[in-house]
Design an enzyme around this catalytic site. Structure first.
Site, PDB file in Angstrom:
ATOM      1  N   ASP A   1       0.820  -1.208   0.000  1.00 32.98           N
ATOM      2  CA  ASP A   1       0.000   0.000   0.000  1.00 32.98           C
ATOM      3  C   ASP A   1       0.857   1.263   0.000  1.00 32.98           C
ATOM      4  O   ASP A   1       1.876   1.341   0.690  1.00 32.98           O
ATOM      5  CB  ASP A   1      -0.908   0.007   1.236  1.00 32.98           C
ATOM      6  CG  ASP A   1      -1.716   1.278   1.352  1.00 32.98           C
ATOM      7  OD1 ASP A   1      -2.646   1.459   0.547  1.00 32.98           O
ATOM      8  OD2 ASP A   1      -1.406   2.104   2.230  1.00 32.98           O
TER       9      ASP A   1
ATOM     10  N   GLU B   1       1.125  -0.353  -5.170  1.00 34.51           N
ATOM     11  CA  GLU B   1       0.225   0.786  -5.354  1.00 34.51           C
ATOM     12  C   GLU B   1       1.074   2.052  -5.400  1.00 34.51           C
ATOM     13  O   GLU B   1       1.576   2.516  -4.388  1.00 34.51           O
ATOM     14  CB  GLU B   1      -0.792   0.880  -4.210  1.00 34.51           C
ATOM     15  CG  GLU B   1      -1.796   2.004  -4.431  1.00 34.51           C
ATOM     16  CD  GLU B   1      -2.539   2.417  -3.176  1.00 34.51           C
ATOM     17  OE1 GLU B   1      -3.729   2.761  -3.275  1.00 34.51           O
ATOM     18  OE2 GLU B   1      -1.926   2.407  -2.094  1.00 34.51           O
TER      19      GLU B   1
END
EC number: 2.4.1.18
Length: 861
Positions: free
Chosen positions: A429, A484
């Site tokens: 993330d 990401e």
């Protein structure tokens, strides 16, 4: 055919620097040919370097003859004024294979050499003092609570602490008899012998780490390596306590099923366990496994991505403010329950990825890692000191990736999730925050390479990510690791051995922004097919992408899902099948199907959908908070909407299932062949090919086209494989499926350009046509080419391998007769199985020589 390339004059926000093609025209169609895997990119920005590698601080490892493999080794950072050692000449240009793929990166060779050297040096230091990287990443066997030789041994790295003790239920929270000792590396430890052959600290009892500040103040903290943490459910906002988790063998969950094979292309179902119940409450691991996993499998996804698994004290953070990195979220159950979930997924053939948050940590002090920061410098903390250690937008702490113990902690965390819980990979993330010292704050990335390779690059973090990907794929070669990143850093998805960072996939994050912009700000008549197609294809084709139209980000309160943007309040009253659909609902369902399928088919090499969006779940996600009176009403999934036979949600769910089934059958996501042959802004039609399939999208709100001809690469016969306007998907059934379409040669003489008559292309509809393979004079073609049938097949389906098999030859020798589909129907197996059995005989005895002879001789004029 001449191919021209251009750079978008206005790059899409957050998009990847790409090979953006310009259409080259032909007599009968326009065809876009994208670069192959080994094509190079285009030059972005200035060729001059605007950075100085000597400004990057380096780490030094304190050496001591008494260092042992089992001991903790602490890295000591130099101050920011330190200088970097000169680059060694043995780091050669040819070692940076990434530059061979994209020569326009050549001006940044020094940067790549520098970070590669830093990576190699860091890895060598670890191996010198700790053994192989895989052993270094087993810190959980030493730190935290572990069983060793009839004792419980507890170790904690806290170099700035003055005195330490372990407390908990087992000693009445009085640690005076359980004081800890500190070694020269700042590691505190204690051995607690068993009493009467039983551990002094009982399983599932609460524990904490108590230490004294330099100013004499004592504080209680949850151990950094704790494997389970809970809060008193009977108290509002109760603080978390660490829990000693060591169940007896009879209570441990033992995995029964092996990991499934890695899919050729991941079709990912992004899910949140806690909000997966249809009731307004927190769901459990076991309920998710029993109730939700079968739904995911039924819709033909092959991968589950679990959010919010690492413990986070604030439920509303969606799991992204992690407090306890080795602990499973106790809201949904205990560690054994999570193992049950993962094993159940594996039994269904589903891979399971976990959201891993190593880009930052919760700012919480009493229950988080931040509680170990008592004002010390970066050398003695998990985080950077001062302003560099805080993310001002996220209100969270930022790791110091150059610190030895931080590397041990984070790398061990990855191995822990892989080995203890049998996860199949990770989604990293928010790594944009890691890649740059500015963390991407107030940055609008334009694609200029200077934005990626400068003094703004956090090389320490890049090296950590390289080590992490190297470790993951060493431990589990079939792992799937996704990044990401909104910046589009080149090389993120290339192997570490080439000078890349090593991720398998990157998220195509610009795509949902484009759809939201169109749905909010443009009328249907104003949609640009060229602009939308460019957004979907604007990526680096040597790095695989996961495409998605929407994820959890578009579902949270303050935003709207695509279904809600399309239908809004009519989702409350207009979804009944017992009445005619209103124009708003009819348009909404049609575009919902088209947008998701268009994104899947053209946007990347994998696909992602967030839980519930497959059937157009209404409203938004709002976690319980003070502002909504701590309500769970908007923090659940109303599965009954998709299950109801009299509601139109079932149509979107059925189409989602059909989309995934199509890729399961044809593997078009894994195909390297991607040709866009038409982007017609006037007619609102896009035509492209993926693998051997032809996709036709008509986004026009009103126009239905009769006898519309579209281009295709392969001649022969085509038939409809998927129709979004079919009755079973809530459409109007305007296209017949019982008619085969034959190509007809058109265009410049000598150039094999073909078209097939598309007959009717209804408005707000997408059609997919499959090529009906025919078995021709393949033997004759092979004899003339002087190659075997297997070589021909390999060169044809995985082009270009053999240059002898030219496009003209393929066209000439594939004017075919007997359909492969008919053969497969007779044999009752798939086309892929048939090809394998036919060309690599004998594999299936059902494919007899007599049958093959009859198929080969049954030539139709």
């Amino acid at each position: 055919m001449e191919i021209n390339f251009k750079v978008l004059s206005k790059p899409i926000r957050g998009s990847f620097p790409s090979f953006s093609p310009k259409v080259s025209s032909g007599a009968s169609r326009n065809k876009i040919c994208f670069p192959s895997q080994h094509s190079t990119g285009l030059k972005f920005g200035s060729q001059e370097r605007s950075w100085d590698i000597s400004s990057t601080p380096k780490s030094r490892v304190r050496k001591d003859e008494r260092m042992k493999h089992s001991s903790a080794i602490s890295a000591v950072l130099t101050d920011d004024n330190s200088t970097m050692a000169p680059l060694e000449e043995d780091v050669k240009t040819e070692n940076i294979g990434l530059l061979n793929l994209d020569p326009t990166l050549e001006p940044y060779l020094d940067h790549f050499r520098h970070r590669m050297k830093r990576y190699v040096d860091q890895k060598m230091l670890i191996e010198k003092y700790e053994g192989p990287l895989e052993e270094f990443a087993q810190g959980y066997l030493k730190f935290g609570f572990n069983r060793e030789d009839g004792c419980i041994v507890y170790r904690e790295w806290a170099p700035a602490a003055q005195e330490d003790e372990v407390i908990g239920d087992f000693n009445g929270w009085n640690g005076s008899n359980h004081m800890m000792e500190k070694d020269q590396f700042g590691v505190w430890s204690i051995r607690i012998p068993d009493v009467d052959s039983k551990p002094v600290i009982p399983h599932n009892s609460r524990v904490k780490f108590r230490f004294k500040h330099g100013n004499g103040v004592w504080v209680d903290r949850i151990p950094a390596w704790i494997k389970y943490a809970t809060a008193d459910a009977t108290k509002f906002a109760a603080p978390y306590d660490g829990v000693y988790w060591d169940p007896p063998p009879s209570e441990r969950y033992h995995f029964k099923y092996p990991r499934p094979p890695k899919p050729r292309a991941p079709r990912i179902y992004e899910a949140h366990v806690g909000m997966s119940s249809s009731e307004p409450r927190v769901n459990s691991y076991r309920e998710f496994a029993d109730d939700v996993l079968p739904r995911i499998k039924a819709n033909n996804y092959n991968t589950v991505q679990l959010m919010a698994i690492m413990e986070h004290s604030y439920y509303g953070s969606f799991g992204y403010h992690v407090t306890n990195f080795f602990a499973v979220s106790s809201r949904y159950g205990n560690p054994e329950d999570l193992k049950y979930l993962i094993d159940k997924a594996h039994s269904l053939g589903l891979q399971v990825l976990v959201d891993v948050v190593h880009s930052h940590a919760s700012n919480n002090v009493t229950d988080g890692l931040n509680g170990f920061d008592i004002g010390q410098g970066s050398q003695e903390s998990y985080f950077h000191a001062g302003e560099r250690g805080y993310h001002k937008l996220w209100d969270s702490r930022l790791f110091n990736y150059a610190n030895w113990e931080v590397l041990r902690f984070l790398l061990s965390n990855l191995r822990w999730w892989l080995e203890e819980y049998n996860f199949d990979g990770f989604r990293f993330d928010g790594i944009t925050s890691m890649l740059y010292v500015h963390h991407g704050i107030n940055m609008g990335f334009t694609g200029n390479y200077n934005e990626y390779f400068s003094e703004a690059t956090d090389v320490d973090a890049v090296v950590y990510l390289m080590l992490a990907n190297n470790l993951i794929h060493k431990i589990f070669p079939d792992a799937t690791v996704i990044a990401e990143d909104v910046s589009g850093m080149p090389g993120l998805g290339r192997p570490v051995s080439e000078g890349g960072i090593g991720f398998d996939y990157r998220l195509a994050m610009a795509i949902p922004d484009k759809w939201i912009d169109y749905l909010k700000n443009k009328n249907d008549e104003d949609w640009s097919m060229k602009e939308v197609t460019s957004s979907l294809t604007n990526r680096r084709y040597t790095e695989k992408c996961i495409a998605y139209a929407e994820s959890h980000d578009q579902s949270i309160v303050g935003d709207k899902t695509i279904a809600f943007l399309l239908m809004d309040k009519e989702m409350y009253s207009g979804m009944s099948c017992l009445t005619d659909a209103s124009p708003v609902v009819d348009r909404g369902i049609a575009l919902h199907k088209m947008i998701h399928f268009f994104t899947m088919a053209l946007g990347g090499e994998g696909y992602l959908n967030f839980m519930g969006n497959e059937f157009g779940h209404p409203e938004w996600i709002d976690f319980p908070r003070e502002g909504n009176n701590w309500s769970y009403d908007k923090c659940r999934r109303q599965w009954n909407l998709a299950d109801s036979e009299h509601l139109r949600y079932k149509f979107m769910n059925a189409f989602d299932r059909a989309m995934n089934s199509l890729d399961e059958k044809f593997s078009f996501l894994a195909s390297g062949k991607q040709i866009v042959s038409s982007m017609d802004d006037d007619n609102k039609v896009v035509v492209f090919e993926r693998g051997d399939l032809v996709f036709v999208f008509n986004f026009h709100p009103k126009n239905t086209y009769e006898g519309y001809k579209v281009g295709c690469d392969l001649p022969g016969k085509y038939r409809v494989a998927l129709d979004s306007d079919a009755w079973e998907f809530g459409g109007h059934g305007r296209t017949g499926h019982d008619v085969d379409h034959f190509t007809s040669p058109e265009g410049i003489p000598g150039v094999p350009e073909t078209n097939f008559n598309g007959r009717q292309i209804p408005s707000k509809c997408c059609l997919l046509r499959e090529h009906v393979w025919l078995i021709t004079e393949l033997m004759n073609a092979c004899q003339k080419l002087k190659i075997t049938r297997q070589t021909f097949v390999v060169s044809y389906y995985q082009q270009p391998i053999s240059r002898r098999v030219t496009r003209n030859l393929k066209i000439r020798y594939l004017q075919i007769s007997v359909t492969l589909t008919n053969a497969c129907q007779k044999l009752k197996f798939t086309r892929q199985t048939f090809l394998v059995s036919y060309y690599q005989q004998p594999i299936l005895r059902r494919v007899t020589r007599k049958l093959k002879d009859s198929l080969s001789t049954n030539i139709s004029t």
